[in-house]
Scaffold this motif. Structure first.
Motif, PDB file in Angstrom:
ATOM      1  N   GLN A  32       0.841  -1.186   0.000  1.00  0.00           N
ATOM      2  CA  GLN A  32       0.000   0.000   0.000  1.00  0.00           C
ATOM      3  C   GLN A  32       0.885   1.248   0.000  1.00  0.00           C
ATOM      4  OE1 GLN A  32      -3.449  -0.090   2.534  1.00  0.00           O
ATOM      5  NE2 GLN A  32      -3.069  -2.242   3.031  1.00  0.00           N
ATOM      6  N   LEU A  33       0.395   2.307  -0.673  1.00  0.00           N
ATOM      7  CA  LEU A  33       1.220   3.477  -0.911  1.00  0.00           C
ATOM      8  C   LEU A  33       1.666   4.158   0.380  1.00  0.00           C
ATOM      9  CD1 LEU A  33       2.504   5.346  -2.980  1.00  0.00           C
ATOM     10  CD2 LEU A  33       0.332   6.605  -3.106  1.00  0.00           C
ATOM     11  N   TYR A  34       0.817   4.146   1.403  1.00  0.00           N
ATOM     12  CA  TYR A  34       1.187   4.849   2.633  1.00  0.00           C
ATOM     13  C   TYR A  34       2.450   4.266   3.263  1.00  0.00           C
ATOM     14  CZ  TYR A  34      -0.335   1.187   5.912  1.00  0.00           C
ATOM     15  OH  TYR A  34      -0.439   0.030   6.649  1.00  0.00           O
ATOM     16  N   GLU A  35       2.749   2.948   2.980  1.00  0.00           N
ATOM     17  CA  GLU A  35       3.930   2.319   3.562  1.00  0.00           C
ATOM     18  C   GLU A  35       5.228   2.864   2.955  1.00  0.00           C
ATOM     19  OE1 GLU A  35       3.015  -2.076   4.697  1.00  0.00           O
ATOM     20  OE2 GLU A  35       2.107  -1.702   2.730  1.00  0.00           O
ATOM     21  N   TYR A  36       5.104   3.595   1.830  1.00  0.00           N
ATOM     22  CA  TYR A  36       6.284   4.160   1.184  1.00  0.00           C
ATOM     23  C   TYR A  36       6.318   5.676   1.331  1.00  0.00           C
ATOM     24  CZ  TYR A  36       6.395  -0.453  -0.856  1.00  0.00           C
ATOM     25  OH  TYR A  36       6.441  -1.813  -1.024  1.00  0.00           O
ATOM     26  N   ALA A  37       5.487   6.176   2.264  1.00  0.00           N
ATOM     27  CA  ALA A  37       5.383   7.631   2.436  1.00  0.00           C
ATOM     28  C   ALA A  37       5.763   8.016   3.856  1.00  0.00           C
ATOM     29  CB  ALA A  37       3.973   8.104   2.124  1.00  0.00           C
ATOM     30  N   LEU A  58      12.233  19.853   8.379  1.00  0.00           N
ATOM     31  CA  LEU A  58      11.186  19.059   9.015  1.00  0.00           C
ATOM     32  C   LEU A  58      11.704  17.655   9.289  1.00  0.00           C
ATOM     33  CD1 LEU A  58       8.095  20.036   6.813  1.00  0.00           C
ATOM     34  CD2 LEU A  58       8.652  20.898   9.093  1.00  0.00           C
ATOM     35  N   GLN A  59      11.221  17.079  10.363  1.00  0.00           N
ATOM     36  CA  GLN A  59      11.602  15.731  10.737  1.00  0.00           C
ATOM     37  C   GLN A  59      10.521  14.757  10.244  1.00  0.00           C
ATOM     38  OE1 GLN A  59      14.588  15.003  12.127  1.00  0.00           O
ATOM     39  NE2 GLN A  59      14.986  17.207  11.894  1.00  0.00           N
ATOM     40  N   PHE A  60      10.749  14.134   9.102  1.00  0.00           N
ATOM     41  CA  PHE A  60       9.780  13.200   8.534  1.00  0.00           C
ATOM     42  C   PHE A  60       9.888  11.838   9.208  1.00  0.00           C
ATOM     43  CE2 PHE A  60       9.854  16.328   5.164  1.00  0.00           C
ATOM     44  CZ  PHE A  60       8.535  16.328   4.704  1.00  0.00           C
ATOM     45  N   LYS A  61       8.716  11.189   9.322  1.00  0.00           N
ATOM     46  CA  LYS A  61       8.687   9.832   9.875  1.00  0.00           C
ATOM     47  C   LYS A  61       7.615   9.040   9.139  1.00  0.00           C
ATOM     48  CE  LYS A  61       5.817  11.511  13.699  1.00  0.00           C
ATOM     49  NZ  LYS A  61       5.683  11.618  15.166  1.00  0.00           N
ATOM     50  N   PRO A  62       7.723   7.706   9.192  1.00  0.00           N
ATOM     51  CA  PRO A  62       6.810   6.882   8.382  1.00  0.00           C
ATOM     52  C   PRO A  62       5.347   7.007   8.825  1.00  0.00           C
ATOM     53  CG  PRO A  62       8.698   5.613   9.134  1.00  0.00           C
ATOM     54  CD  PRO A  62       8.725   6.893   9.904  1.00  0.00           C
ATOM     55  N   LEU A  63       4.440   6.916   7.855  1.00  0.00           N
ATOM     56  CA  LEU A  63       3.022   6.798   8.166  1.00  0.00           C
ATOM     57  C   LEU A  63       2.752   5.430   8.781  1.00  0.00           C
ATOM     58  CD1 LEU A  63       1.419   8.326   4.932  1.00  0.00           C
ATOM     59  CD2 LEU A  63       1.185   9.238   7.239  1.00  0.00           C
ATOM     60  N   GLN A  64       1.874   5.391   9.783  1.00  0.00           N
ATOM     61  CA  GLN A  64       1.633   4.153  10.504  1.00  0.00           C
ATOM     62  C   GLN A  64       0.385   3.401  10.054  1.00  0.00           C
ATOM     63  OE1 GLN A  64       3.923   3.002  12.705  1.00  0.00           O
ATOM     64  NE2 GLN A  64       5.085   4.772  11.975  1.00  0.00           N
ATOM     65  N   SER A  65      -0.519   4.098   9.311  1.00  0.00           N
ATOM     66  CA  SER A  65      -1.745   3.423   8.862  1.00  0.00           C
ATOM     67  C   SER A  65      -2.198   4.059   7.567  1.00  0.00           C
ATOM     68  CB  SER A  65      -2.847   3.531   9.928  1.00  0.00           C
ATOM     69  OG  SER A  65      -3.282   4.880  10.051  1.00  0.00           O
ATOM     70  N   GLU A  66      -3.162   3.412   6.914  1.00  0.00           N
ATOM     71  CA  GLU A  66      -3.629   3.876   5.615  1.00  0.00           C
ATOM     72  C   GLU A  66      -4.493   5.131   5.713  1.00  0.00           C
ATOM     73  OE1 GLU A  66      -6.217   1.002   3.840  1.00  0.00           O
ATOM     74  OE2 GLU A  66      -6.858   0.261   5.799  1.00  0.00           O
ATOM     75  N   ASN A  67      -4.999   5.448   6.905  1.00  0.00           N
ATOM     76  CA  ASN A  67      -5.801   6.655   7.080  1.00  0.00           C
ATOM     77  C   ASN A  67      -5.427   7.316   8.397  1.00  0.00           C
ATOM     78  OD1 ASN A  67      -7.797   8.557   6.359  1.00  0.00           O
ATOM     79  ND2 ASN A  67      -9.330   7.519   7.617  1.00  0.00           N
ATOM     80  N   GLN A  68      -4.131   7.536   8.555  1.00  0.00           N
ATOM     81  CA  GLN A  68      -3.619   8.015   9.840  1.00  0.00           C
ATOM     82  C   GLN A  68      -4.227   9.373  10.189  1.00  0.00           C
ATOM     83  OE1 GLN A  68       0.496   7.364  10.463  1.00  0.00           O
ATOM     84  NE2 GLN A  68       0.724   8.967  11.994  1.00  0.00           N
ATOM     85  N   SER A  69      -4.661   9.487  11.450  1.00  0.00           N
ATOM     86  CA  SER A  69      -5.234  10.741  11.939  1.00  0.00           C
ATOM     87  C   SER A  69      -4.227  11.430  12.851  1.00  0.00           C
ATOM     88  CB  SER A  69      -6.531  10.466  12.708  1.00  0.00           C
ATOM     89  OG  SER A  69      -6.992  11.645  13.349  1.00  0.00           O
ATOM     90  N   PHE A  77       0.809  20.200   8.064  1.00  0.00           N
ATOM     91  CA  PHE A  77       1.359  18.854   7.955  1.00  0.00           C
ATOM     92  C   PHE A  77       1.831  18.603   6.531  1.00  0.00           C
ATOM     93  CE2 PHE A  77      -0.564  18.292  12.021  1.00  0.00           C
ATOM     94  CZ  PHE A  77       0.169  17.274  12.625  1.00  0.00           C
ATOM     95  N   TRP A  78       2.894  17.815   6.457  1.00  0.00           N
ATOM     96  CA  TRP A  78       3.497  17.507   5.151  1.00  0.00           C
ATOM     97  C   TRP A  78       3.626  15.995   4.998  1.00  0.00           C
ATOM     98  CZ3 TRP A  78       4.989  21.140   1.474  1.00  0.00           C
ATOM     99  CH2 TRP A  78       4.918  22.471   1.875  1.00  0.00           C
ATOM    100  N   MET A  79       3.455  15.515   3.771  1.00  0.00           N
ATOM    101  CA  MET A  79       3.733  14.110   3.420  1.00  0.00           C
ATOM    102  C   MET A  79       4.619  14.105   2.165  1.00  0.00           C
ATOM    103  SD  MET A  79       0.242  11.894   4.002  1.00  0.00           S
ATOM    104  CE  MET A  79      -0.815  12.906   2.992  1.00  0.00           C
ATOM    105  N   ARG A  80       5.417  13.049   2.035  1.00  0.00           N
ATOM    106  CA  ARG A  80       6.235  12.924   0.831  1.00  0.00           C
ATOM    107  C   ARG A  80       6.373  11.460   0.434  1.00  0.00           C
ATOM    108  NH1 ARG A  80      12.424  14.314   2.954  1.00  0.00           N
ATOM    109  NH2 ARG A  80      12.680  12.449   4.249  1.00  0.00           N
ATOM    110  N   PHE A  81       6.488  11.246  -0.867  1.00  0.00           N
ATOM    111  CA  PHE A  81       6.698   9.907  -1.417  1.00  0.00           C
ATOM    112  C   PHE A  81       7.235  10.076  -2.831  1.00  0.00           C
ATOM    113  CE2 PHE A  81       2.350  11.162  -2.175  1.00  0.00           C
ATOM    114  CZ  PHE A  81       2.158  10.904  -3.517  1.00  0.00           C
ATOM    115  N   LEU A  82       7.746   8.973  -3.395  1.00  0.00           N
ATOM    116  CA  LEU A  82       8.346   9.019  -4.721  1.00  0.00           C
ATOM    117  C   LEU A  82       7.704   7.942  -5.587  1.00  0.00           C
ATOM    118  CD1 LEU A  82      12.021   9.504  -5.620  1.00  0.00           C
ATOM    119  CD2 LEU A  82      10.820   7.570  -6.627  1.00  0.00           C
TER     120      LEU A  82
END
Length: 783
Positions: A32-37, A58-69, A77-82
């Motif tokens: 799932q895409l969130y695991e790479y973000a 910014l200190q980025f850290k992995p997303l923990q769930s597919e619909n993290q709150s 808030f910022w998210m990043r992925f490639l």
């Protein structure tokens, strides 16, 4: 780089797309895409994209769930992925992220140093969004054999922020979107149907429980529409209330839920202590509503407080149900199930927001499922309430019958008051129009005032029809006998409709036999009403051709006139079926629901009734598409030995003596009309006062020969003033002072009351100059 096993893997193998991680360690992928973000909290600082790209900012850290709150927050808030396209052709995808009510959602696509910026979010106008969609959706294009780094920026005003990442191909997105639209259509259709049904029940039964329930359902629909981005899309695209729609609708739904439950369960009568709890929650809702409006800071705080207040409300309702079960107070089973589903749905919604439940169609829409089932069960409970109300109504029928007389009297009062309130302004309008028509010289100048006059006459005719219909229903319509000029009445009515016909481009012909009587005894108003309604129909239903009005008469052996009239037109005509119902009330609305020709649909019904009262005859011959001919016969008492015309009676009487008149009228416009009319009379002086009390004071100070008394006035009405005058309280010499009632009230009860009080005569508004002078001259001889 690692190929995705499920979604990303499929995209990689079939479409040539790879999801790549930025340099951080991640757990074993499920594809799932969130695991790479990754995501980061930027606090209240709005960093530029160039700054964010620097890892040190910014200190980025992995997303923990597919619909993290990340909870209720106003932080950035910022998210990043490639993503990498390994295929040989350009690919297009749709990325759906954030909640529809997230204020700002920015997507930055970085390819070989080139930065593209796309906008979405609840506070971004649709014309500025990359994809015009209620949700936060972006269209991503990846060139062949290329990769892009994506940064997502999310900002809200205090509402919960979720961080989902759902990537679809174009066909997948269309399928998902259609499924969502179908689900939303069913959901909102159910809510609106229930809301309108129970609003209808409220309008019929006037039971507040139905009103509160209907408003609660509507407020739930608005709340969900706000959460789904539909309010922003269709109702409030921008403005002061746009950003507050979620909170306002949430508070309203909370309020109406409590009001509905309190009314349905009769909390105030059954559970006094719980009732105080309801009052406390109402107070909290008022405070929260004020907080929403004060400032952005208080509004941010109101988000979590509103949720807490909502949970307290549910606990309070559950407590009330528990106490009622313990006390063995009957509670509708459907109502209990409805509240249970509401609680389950809201708990699922909250737990999903907090990432305590997996992200799927059911959990994402748990609040909708809960509300939907709640509405179904509460609606079933409302049907039980309807049954109970029906049983109660049946038991109270005897009491209702006893009150019917009171209602009838109230209806009569309403009709009397409506007559006064409608005819009073018509009197003013017609008075001004008549005066201007008399003073203006050219046809062009008179045109507008003739239009006003004709419109006023038409309105007056409709008012008379409505009032008469009520009298006919009660069998209270009685003809009066008075001297009048039938020739003058016919010509005045004919002139009015001739002008109307000419405005429509119709030819109009009036043929009155020689020596048509100018003196007769009968009900002049009803005589005019019959002719007016028939001519009105002729003009109304004729679009081309002509109208012919023939009037004849003969003297019968018993000193009676037999007036005969033929009114023919080349209008739309009628078929046999329509002719059968032509004298029915509201026949036009029954037979022509398009209402092409206007009118209240009572004219011929009233005409038929009046003709019967005159002991006359009416016949209608009509051919559809060719026209209609109405033949009418009206017998009336003759005045044979009269030396001159009745309408010129005022000229025959001596006008040498000056008559001083007291006009009692509260309406300023009617005062002006009376002044203008009296000013045109010979040897007339007058004084105007505003009510009965002022008339009593005026009579103490000056001598008057006649009073023109309005009836409905503030401070003291005309009835009370007349009682005082006739009692001799202000002087024995005034007991027999002539008083003429001048009123817009045409009800027979009012007329009878006027004469019972000792008034000498009665006139209705709009006041006609000739009739006014005639009645004044009847009392001038005593001066």
């Amino acid at each position: 780089m690692k190929k995705l096993v499920t979604i990303a893997a499929a995209l990689c193998l079939v479409l040539g797309l790879k999801a790549q991680t930025t340099p951080f360690n991640y757990k074993h992928s499920k594809g799932q895409l969130y695991e790479y973000a990754e995501f980061a909290n930027g606090g209240h600082e709005r960093y530029a994209i160039n700054k964010v790209i620097q890892d040190s900012v910014l200190q980025f850290k992995p997303l923990q769930s597919e619909n993290q709150s990340v909870g209720f927050t106003s932080s950035h808030f910022w998210m990043r992925f490639l993503l990498e396209n390994t295929d040989d052709e350009t690919k297009t995808y749709f990325l759906q992220t954030a909640r529809p009510i997230t204020d700002e959602v920015d997507l930055y696509q970085i390819t070989n140093g080139d930065i593209k910026h796309y906008k979405s979010g609840d506070q971004i106008p649709f014309n500025e969004r990359q994809v015009s969609h209620r949700a936060s959706v972006f269209k991503i294009k990846l060139s062949a054999k290329s990769s892009s780094t994506f940064y997502l920026h999310l900002k809200s005003d205090g509402e919960t922020i979720n961080l989902p990442l759902n990537l679809y191909t174009e066909s997948e997105f269309l399928l998902v979107n259609n499924q969502q639209q179908l689900f939303l259509g069913i959901f909102y259709g159910l809510l609106l149907l229930a809301g309108f049904i129970y609003l209808f029940f409220y309008s019929s039964l006037l039971e507040k429980t139905f009103l509160y329930y209907s408003l609660y359902v509507f407020s739930i629909a608005l709340l969900q529409a706000s959460l789904d981005g539909l309010i922003f899309e269709y109702i409030l695209p921008r403005g002061f209330l746009n950003s507050k729609a979620v909170l306002i609708t949430a508070l309203l739904s909370n309020f109406f839920l409590l009001k509905y439950c309190a009314s349905f369960l009769k909390i105030k009568e059954r559970l006094r202590v719980v009732h105080y709890g309801f009052q406390f929650i109402y107070g909290c809702l008022v405070v929260l509503f004020i907080m929403v409006l004060i400032s952005p800071q208080t509004m941010e705080l109101s988000y979590p407080l509103s949720n807490v207040n909502g949970l307290l409300s549910l606990l309070l309702i559950l407590t009330a149900l528990g106490i009622m079960y313990v006390k063995r107070i009957p509670v509708d089973t459907y109502f209990s199930f409805g509240i249970l589903f509401l609680v389950i749905g809201l708990l699922g919604f909250v737990m999903n927001n907090l990432s305590m439940l997996p992200n799927n169609f059911v959990t994402l829409n748990s609040a909708k499922f809960g509300s939907g089932f709640e509405v179904i069960f509460l609606s079933l409970s409302m049907t039980n309430l309807i049954r109970k109300l029906r049983e109660e109504k049946e038991l109270s029928q005897e009491q209702a019958l006893k009150k019917s007389q009171e209602i009838s009297e109230l209806k009569s009062y309403f009709m009397s008051n409506m007559s006064h309130e409608l005819r009073t302004p018509i009197n003013a309008i017609m008075g001004i129009a008549e005066e201007q028509l008399a003073s203006l010289k050219t046809v062009e100048d008179k045109k507008n005032y003739e239009l006003i006059k004709h419109a006023s006459l038409s309105l007056l005719s409709s008012v008379n029809d409505i009032l008469d219909y009520e009298k006919i229903e009660k069998n209270q319509l009685i003809l009066r006998e008075e001297a009048f000029n039938p020739f003058l009445s016919l010509t005045q009515i004919s002139n009015n409709w001739e002008a109307q016909a000419q405005n429509k481009g119709l030819a109009y012909q009036l043929e009155i036999s020689q020596d048509f009587p100018k003196n007769a005894c009968g009900d002049a108003d009803r005589f005019q009403q019959i002719i007016n309604n028939i001519l009105s129909n002729a003009v109304k239903f004729t679009t081309h051709g002509h109208i012919c009005f023939k009037a004849n008469w003969e003297l019968l052996p018993d000193d009676k006139y037999l007036f005969s009239f033929i009114i023919s037109d080349t209008g739309v005509g009628m078929d046999t079926k329509r002719k059968e119902h032509v004298f029915d009330s509201f026949s036009q609305m029954r037979l022509d629901n398009k209402r092409r020709f206007g009118g209240v649909g009572l004219g011929l019904n009233i005409v038929n009734h009046l003709v019967n009262l005159f002991n006359g005859k009416i016949r209608i011959d009509s051919i559809k598409g060719e026209g209609t001919q109405v033949t009418l016969e009206l017998p009336m008492k003759a005045i044979i030995n009269k030396s001159s015309e009745i309408n010129n009676e005022s000229k025959e009487k001596s006008i040498r003596n000056t008559v001083n008149i007291l006009v009692v009228e509260d309406n300023v416009m009617n005062q002006m009309i009376m002044k203008k009319l009296l000013s045109k009379g010979d040897n007339i002086t007058f004084e105007v006062v505003n009510n009965g009390a002022e008339s009593i004071e005026a009579l103490k100070k000056a001598k008057y020969h006649l009073i023109l008394m309005d009836l409905q006035m503030p401070v003291m009405d005309g009835f009370e003033a007349t009682k005082i005058i006739r009692s001799g309280e202000i002087g024995e010499q005034l007991i027999n002072l002539p008083i003429i009632a001048v009123t817009a009230d045409t009800m027979d009860k009012t007329r009878q009351k006027v004469f019972d009080l000792g008034m000498n005569d009665y006139m209705t508004k709009p006041v006609k100059f000739d009739l006014l002078i005639e009645k004044i001259n009847q009392f001038r001889q005593a001066v």
